[in-house]
Motif scaffolding. Structure first.
Motif, PDB file in Angstrom:
ATOM      1  N   PHE A  19      -6.388   4.080   2.501  1.00  0.00           N
ATOM      2  CA  PHE A  19      -6.210   2.799   3.186  1.00  0.00           C
ATOM      3  C   PHE A  19      -4.777   2.668   3.715  1.00  0.00           C
ATOM      4  O   PHE A  19      -4.549   2.122   4.793  1.00  0.00           O
ATOM      5  N   GLU A  20      -3.819   3.176   2.895  1.00  0.00           N
ATOM      6  CA  GLU A  20      -2.409   3.017   3.316  1.00  0.00           C
ATOM      7  C   GLU A  20      -2.120   3.809   4.596  1.00  0.00           C
ATOM      8  O   GLU A  20      -1.354   3.376   5.447  1.00  0.00           O
ATOM      9  N   ALA A  21      -2.762   4.983   4.768  1.00  0.00           N
ATOM     10  CA  ALA A  21      -2.506   5.779   5.978  1.00  0.00           C
ATOM     11  C   ALA A  21      -2.965   5.035   7.223  1.00  0.00           C
ATOM     12  O   ALA A  21      -2.235   4.941   8.220  1.00  0.00           O
ATOM     13  N   SER A  22      -4.179   4.478   7.206  1.00  0.00           N
ATOM     14  CA  SER A  22      -4.696   3.765   8.368  1.00  0.00           C
ATOM     15  C   SER A  22      -3.854   2.532   8.679  1.00  0.00           C
ATOM     16  O   SER A  22      -3.522   2.259   9.841  1.00  0.00           O
ATOM     17  N   ALA A  23      -3.518   1.755   7.612  1.00  0.00           N
ATOM     18  CA  ALA A  23      -2.746   0.525   7.833  1.00  0.00           C
ATOM     19  C   ALA A  23      -1.356   0.831   8.353  1.00  0.00           C
ATOM     20  O   ALA A  23      -0.863   0.165   9.275  1.00  0.00           O
ATOM     21  N   VAL A  24      -0.712   1.846   7.790  1.00  0.00           N
ATOM     22  CA  VAL A  24       0.650   2.175   8.206  1.00  0.00           C
ATOM     23  C   VAL A  24       0.663   2.738   9.620  1.00  0.00           C
ATOM     24  O   VAL A  24       1.559   2.439  10.416  1.00  0.00           O
ATOM     25  N   VAL A  25      -0.327   3.556   9.973  1.00  0.00           N
ATOM     26  CA  VAL A  25      -0.376   4.094  11.339  1.00  0.00           C
ATOM     27  C   VAL A  25      -0.483   2.954  12.358  1.00  0.00           C
ATOM     28  O   VAL A  25       0.247   2.920  13.359  1.00  0.00           O
ATOM     29  N   ILE A  26      -1.389   2.009  12.120  1.00  0.00           N
ATOM     30  CA  ILE A  26      -1.529   0.877  13.051  1.00  0.00           C
ATOM     31  C   ILE A  26      -0.233   0.077  13.107  1.00  0.00           C
ATOM     32  O   ILE A  26       0.234  -0.313  14.200  1.00  0.00           O
ATOM     33  N   ARG A  58       4.624   7.093 -12.261  1.00  0.00           N
ATOM     34  CA  ARG A  58       4.531   8.024 -11.147  1.00  0.00           C
ATOM     35  C   ARG A  58       3.183   7.969 -10.442  1.00  0.00           C
ATOM     36  O   ARG A  58       3.088   8.126  -9.232  1.00  0.00           O
ATOM     37  N   HIS A  59       2.146   7.706 -11.177  1.00  0.00           N
ATOM     38  CA  HIS A  59       0.813   7.720 -10.576  1.00  0.00           C
ATOM     39  C   HIS A  59       0.222   6.321 -10.469  1.00  0.00           C
ATOM     40  O   HIS A  59      -0.988   6.176 -10.342  1.00  0.00           O
ATOM     41  N   TRP A  60       1.109   5.313 -10.482  1.00  0.00           N
ATOM     42  CA  TRP A  60       0.589   3.951 -10.387  1.00  0.00           C
ATOM     43  C   TRP A  60       0.053   3.695  -8.985  1.00  0.00           C
ATOM     44  O   TRP A  60       0.633   4.130  -7.994  1.00  0.00           O
ATOM     45  N   MET A  61      -1.088   2.995  -8.879  1.00  0.00           N
ATOM     46  CA  MET A  61      -1.692   2.691  -7.581  1.00  0.00           C
ATOM     47  C   MET A  61      -2.423   1.361  -7.678  1.00  0.00           C
ATOM     48  O   MET A  61      -2.959   1.017  -8.744  1.00  0.00           O
ATOM     49  N   LEU A  93       0.819  -1.210   0.000  1.00  0.00           N
ATOM     50  CA  LEU A  93       0.000   0.000   0.000  1.00  0.00           C
ATOM     51  C   LEU A  93       0.855   1.263   0.000  1.00  0.00           C
ATOM     52  O   LEU A  93       0.509   2.262  -0.636  1.00  0.00           O
ATOM     53  N   VAL A  94       1.981   1.227   0.735  1.00  0.00           N
ATOM     54  CA  VAL A  94       2.768   2.438   0.919  1.00  0.00           C
ATOM     55  C   VAL A  94       3.835   2.613  -0.148  1.00  0.00           C
ATOM     56  O   VAL A  94       4.248   3.739  -0.444  1.00  0.00           O
TER      57      VAL A  94
END
Length: 787
Positions: A207-214, A136-139, A117-118
């Motif tokens: 989603f990546e922000a929540s997962a990485v924070v946890i 550059r904008h791949w997700m 995700l990150v």
């Protein structure tokens, strides 16, 4: 099992019991306050203190509530949202978690799920050909982000939801609640953006922000737990000193038995190189014993049945090259090693006064943060930033504001400081003594046994003309034979050296602080200080010149009087000499170099006390000697030093105009007090040790020494006094550094997050880093090497 032990109550209070309880699931200082409030509401509980670093609660309750208190305390902890554990269960878990990677599995799972995700997000900010190569904008597709983030959010993050829900039900806040709200907001926003996106349009999801924070919070907690295990290394090292098996000497020879079956009075065989299993005395053989893990003294000490220390053995020390037979004197919780372990554990679980202020701040911290997050959300919405941006900024505030580091700042430093001090023979009984010691301005030393060797010898025995010197010495030694006073033992030793047989005395009576009275062969003698003789009206005129000459040489002079039909008549003078302890002069010089005033308190006459003081480098003319102080008056002498220093402070302080135009001391001088430490042997100095701001007992871990003083110096080295003050200064410095950094992270981070300069991911990393930095800074104390 959970430990509950009876402890003495203060004078006038009802007897109190104590209970130690392990608690799992606490994450921040707010958790600590919540558990303490829950425990204090239990009927019968007088006080409850919770330590985040050790994850234990120390509960004091009245004796009438002893029945069922364990169950009531456990229920209160569970209702508060945490998991109660017995101390034995907690210690077993700590032993199983000795691997450096213990507990890393959830963190590893979070890293594996969060990485996909990150990584695209990181590639998106990398300039140059590498980013262009991958796009550059791949997700990742939205459905794949959802699949990766959901287990992190609701399986790995379940602990935050559980603890946060309990906090919300209790109308309180903690770190778990902040993390749960923040990450849920980011996760929910991502679901909403995904569900409302136009067909064929890929919105930016969080989603990546929540997962990485946890994941980062879990990583920080794992690093924190790993550091905690290092801070408790001193306790584990002490536990490891106890062997599992002892060689019991019975009718059939040596039999190996578990250490738990050994009883007082048993005879044990200790082979060369083995650890002494329990406390006892040597009854056969001689050896050298390494007591370095208990006293910090690197050189082995000789032990034999007829040795100067009576062949005393301490459990946990290492036998040298001699096979010995010992008789057990103490087992289990009564051994010196067990008492040392309890002292270190109590000190590490106690709260320093500064921690109480931190707890008060933390109690209102989380509610304030929730308000700030709400203001941040409404502020960005009012500014027209949109729901997405406003919610992300509010989430960043919630994440970075977690007060983990605040809760760890003080106990982490105390655990590290008391642990390293214990390894150097300095036992700190409570955190308050540790925190107070760095402010000590005057150190008062008892003379005998503290600054001197404490084994005086009889240097002169001057009798009246025509008297039989040997017969009189024989009678005096007989009267003194039952006394444990160092001067009495010196008289008995001198008589034995001359080969004099001591008859049995009659009617012996000890007069505390003055001397001894008894009868030998029908004649009544009094042996004691010159002051006592003067109080009794004994005429010492014929011996006055000789007494003055002996005192001028630094001797301690006592007198012998006989009770006759005409009254009390002087018969002889006894002169005693003592030697300064090795290193005592250097120890006093070290303290003076640190700006600490040194004072010697002695019961000797002024001439003898001042002569010894000059040998130690003290200046009697500067008030550094307090002579002719009776044991019962030492506490008053300590109080006089405290008042004297306070008066000097007030006189020297800047003055300001009073309300009527007069001059009075500044507010700083009125608030300040003079901090005095007392150093004694912990037996007859107990009142003085208690009266001082910091009591330091010089001894070998006796019960009286350990209970009368806040700090016990396990070996009789005066240089440990300067070392104790030094470790106090360093520990308090670490506490202040930790609190500074903890507040800096929160005070600087919250505005940055609210203004939109920090993303939730960066905020989570900063929050985790704050806890890890606090623990790492505290662990630097382990490098302290003493003096």
């Amino acid at each position: 099992m959970t430990s509950a032990s009876v402890t003495p109550a203060a004078a006038g209070d009802a007897p109190a019991n104590t209970l130690d309880l392990g608690i799992a699931g606490m994450t921040c200082a707010s958790c600590v306050g919540r558990v303490e409030r829950a425990l204090r509401k239990v009927p019968g509980v007088q006080d409850a203190t919770v330590n985040l670093a050790t994850e234990r609660a120390h509960i004091v309750f009245d004796a009438a509530s002893a029945a069922g208190m364990d169950a009531l305390a456990r229920r209160a902890v569970r209702n508060a949202g945490y998991e109660p554990r017995s101390v034995a269960e907690q210690e077993a878990g700590e032993e199983q978690a000795q691997s450096p990677w213990a507990g890393f599995a959830p963190v590893a799972a979070g890293l594996v799920l969060s990485a996909p995700l990150v990584v695209p997000m990181m590639l998106g900010v990398i300039p140059g050909s590498l980013a262009d190569l991958f796009g550059r904008h791949w997700m990742l597709p939205a459905w794949l982000q959802f699949v990766l983030a959901t287990p992190v959010q609701f399986i790995l993050g379940a602990r935050f939801y559980k603890a946060g829900w309990h906090a919300a039900k209790a109308l309180t806040g903690n770190m778990d609640l902040l993390v749960a709200i923040g990450t849920s907001a980011g996760y929910g926003l991502s679901l909403w953006l995904w569900a409302t996106a136009h067909p064929g349009h890929m919105p930016h999801l969080y989603f990546e922000a929540s997962a990485v924070v946890i994941t980062l919070v879990l990583l920080g907690k794992w690093l924190e737990a790993r550091a905690k295990r290092q801070t408790t290394a001193a306790i584990r090292a002490l536990h490891a000193l106890r062997p599992d098996v002892a060689h019991l000497l019975g009718p059939d020879g040596e039999v190996d038995v578990p250490i738990a079956e050994v009883m007082a009075g048993d005879r044990l065989v200790v082979r060369p190189g083995e650890r002494i299993p329990v406390d006892g005395t040597v009854v056969q053989g001689h050896t050298q014993v390494d007591e370095s893990m208990l006293t910090g003294e690197p050189l082995p000490v000789a032990r034999s049945a007829d040795g100067p220390e009576g062949g005393a053995l301490t459990g946990g020390s290492i036998n040298g090259d001699g096979r010995i037979v010992m008789q057990v004197t103490a087992v289990g919780a009564e051994t010196v090693l067990a008492r040392i372990i309890r002292l270190v554990e109590d000190a590490q679980s106690a709260k320093a006064p500064i921690q109480r202020l931190v707890d008060q701040v933390s109690a209102v911290f989380v509610p304030v943060v929730l308000v700030i997050a709400l203001v941040t959300l409404l502020g960005w919405l009012w500014a027209g930033a949109g729901v997405e941006a406003a919610l992300i900024h509010a989430v960043a505030v919630l994440v970075i504001a977690c007060p983990c580091a605040l809760g760890l700042a003080t106990p982490a430093a105390i655990m590290a400081g008391t642990g390293v001090a214990a390894r150097h023979g300095i036992l700190i009984k409570d955190a308050e003594a540790l925190e107070t010691a760095h402010r000590v301005q005057t150190v008062a030393f008892d003379k005998t046994g503290t600054l001197t060797v404490g084994r005086p010898r009889l240097t002169a025995f001057h009798v009246e003309p025509g008297a039989d010197e040997a017969a009189l010495l024989q009678a005096v030694a007989a009267v003194q034979s039952g006394s444990e006073h160092p001067l009495a033992r010196a008289v008995v030793a001198a008589a034995q050296e001359r080969g004099l047989a001591l008859p049995a005395p009659d009617g012996v009576r000890a007069v505390p602080g003055r001397g001894t009275e008894g009868a030998v062969d029908g004649r009544s003698y009094l042996v004691g200080s010159l002051r006592w003789m003067q109080e009794l009206g004994v005429d010492l005129t014929a011996l006055a010149d000789r007494a003055a000459a002996l005192q001028a040489k630094g001797a301690t002079v006592s007198a012998v009087a006989e009770r006759t039909a005409q009254g009390l008549a002087a018969r002889a003078l006894l002169a005693f000499g003592d030697e300064p302890k090795p290193g005592a002069r250097e120890a006093l010089a070290q303290l003076r170099a640190q700006g600490v005033r040194c004072v010697m308190i002695s019961g000797d006459n002024r001439g003898a006390a001042e002569a010894m003081a000059r040998r130690l480098g003290l200046d009697p003319d500067a008030g550094e000697v307090m002579a002719e102080v009776l044991p019962g008056d030492k506490a008053a002498a300590v109080n006089a030093l405290k008042a004297q220093g306070h008066d000097e402070r007030r006189r020297a302080a800047p003055r300001r105009e009073g309300p009527l135009g007069g001059q009075r001391p500044s507010a700083a001088a009125e608030r300040g007090g003079h901090v005095v430490a007392m150093v004694g042997d912990g037996v007859n100095d107990a009142p003085a040790l208690a009266a001082a701001d910091v009591g330091m007992a010089m001894g070998n871990g006796t019960d009286v020494a350990m209970h009368a003083a806040g700090i016990t110096l396990m070996r009789g080295d005066p240089q440990l006094v300067a070392a104790a003050l030094d470790i106090s200064r360093r520990t308090v410095a670490k506490i202040r550094q930790n609190l500074f950094w903890a507040f800096v992270y929160n005070v600087a981070g919250i505005p940055l997050a609210a203004l939109g300069y920090l993303s939730p991911v960066v905020a989570g990393a900063a929050m985790a880093l704050s806890s890890v930095s606090v623990m790492t800074n505290a662990l630097l104390l382990k490098r302290w090497r003493g003096r």
